[in-house]
Write a protein that holds these residues in place. Structure first.
Motif, PDB file in Angstrom:
ATOM      1  N   SER A 264       0.808  -1.015  -0.023  1.00 16.82           N
ATOM      2  CA  SER A 264      -0.091   0.245   0.001  1.00 16.82           C
ATOM      3  C   SER A 264       0.956   1.138   0.010  1.00 16.82           C
ATOM      4  N   GLU A 266       0.740   5.787   0.423  1.00 14.66           N
ATOM      5  CA  GLU A 266      -0.104   7.021   0.748  1.00 14.66           C
ATOM      6  C   GLU A 266       0.701   8.113   0.552  1.00 14.66           C
ATOM      7  N   ASN A 280       1.381  -3.395   4.913  1.00 13.98           N
ATOM      8  CA  ASN A 280       0.136  -4.275   4.590  1.00 13.98           C
ATOM      9  C   ASN A 280       0.456  -5.793   4.363  1.00 13.98           C
TER      10      ASN A 280
END
Length: 342
Positions: A264, A266, A280
């Motif tokens: 993941s 961000e 993750n």
């Protein structure tokens, strides 16, 4: 495909956090290989500010980026890490629970139980100023980082920029350069106020020059600068003699292949939980500037802390049958033996 190199842990990134992770993993009997896109260890410390002092490493009042790298390399000697420099990890495949096959752009293949991403902000490169033909001078007269200050002794140097890097190197190089001209597009600076005051005092004393405007053209032959054209904010044009230029326009951080590794993301960073800084994907950790979590601070010392907690969780994956007993290096004879302490 080449024969796989088997190791307990593969660390992607050989900056300070990646190097210290070797130490924490080694204390717990985990062997590590490290891959880094740069041709030397030390990450941004070695690439961008090897001679610039760092003041916030606990217990060390000040140390250069090069000095910190050397100290970390000395600290991890007992664990005999293997480095694969000038290579970039292109692919991470999950082949077990956890187990990974990692491939670099050089065709090298690793098989490991744990992957630690310590890649700083990913791959980074300096922003090139919009000056026609600047590419011809890069590496010979135009430099985006200072690796050895002596390289600029007795040179007529143009430094371009208005942030901390431009001001810091102006102040550090002024005593050894023949003459420094600082060029910034406006008479306001983003750097530390104290640095701005020091720079203005040098200008007032006639020890360096300040030009408000932009470098619009370079002169020279064979990659060697002989002069630069500066266009002022009032549209005036002036020529200055120079034989080297340092543009500090910041860095472009490129995540590169990290985006294709199945973890993941961000805002181009890797989210982690804070008990072990695991992503993750079980068995893949992220430490240092590449990760993000609530309250994250981008300091080297924070990355060291993250590496220590990461190693505790990594041990479960590498030695699932072993119970981990926490020990202190100050009192554990077994840890001291690993470190070669008499």
């Amino acid at each position: 495909m080449s024969e796989a190199i088997k190791t307990d842990v593969l660390i992607i990134g050989a900056g300070p956090c990646g190097l210290f992770a070797v130490f924490e993993l080694g204390l717990l009997d985990m062997k590590a290989h490290l891959v880094d896109i740069l041709d030397k260890v030390g990450g941004q410390c070695a690439e961008l500010y090897p001679e610039k002092p760092i003041y916030d490493i606990p217990g060390i009042p000040h140390v250069s980026g090069h000095g910190l790298t050397e100290a970390l390399m000395e600290q991890i000697k007992p664990f005999h890490p293997t480095f694969h420099l000038g290579e970039m990890v292109e692919k991470i495949e999950k082949i077990g629970d956890p187990a990974f096959r990692v491939t670099t752009d050089a065709g090298k293949v690793f098989e490991c139980k744990v992957v630690v991403i310590a890649a700083g902000g990913g791959s980074f490169q300096p922003k090139r100023p919009p000056v026609p033909g600047i590419e011809a001078y890069e590496g010979t007269s135009v430099f985006y980082a200072v690796r050895k200050m002596e390289q600029f002794r007795d040179r007529q140097l143009v430094i371009v920029g208005g942030g901390d890097s431009a001001l810091d190197w102006t102040l550090n190089l002024q005593p050894i350069a023949k003459r420094i001209t600082l060029v910034h597009r406006r008479d306001e600076f983003r750097g530390a106020p104290h640095s701005v005051e020091q720079m203005r005092a040098l200008v007032a004393a006639g020890k360096m020059d300040l030009k408000i405007g932009q470098v619009t053209a370079l002169e020279g032959a064979g990659g060697r600068l002989s002069g630069a054209t500066i266009k002022g904010n009032d549209n005036s044009v002036s020529q200055i003699v120079c034989d080297a230029m340092l543009p500090f326009f910041g860095l472009t951080m490129k995540l590169g292949p990290v985006a294709n590794w199945g973890i993941s993301l961000e805002n181009n960073l890797v989210p982690v939980e804070t008990s072990a800084f695991e992503t993750n994907v079980s068995g893949i950790f992220a430490i240092g500037d590449i990760n993000t979590y609530p309250g994250k601070i981008k300091l080297i010392l924070c990355g060291f802390h993250e590496g220590a907690l990461m190693a505790q969780k990594a041990h479960r994956y590498v030695y699932p049958e072993k119970r981990l007993v926490f020990q202190y290096t100050t009192s554990s004879s077994s840890l001291q033996k690993k470190l070669g302490v008499n």
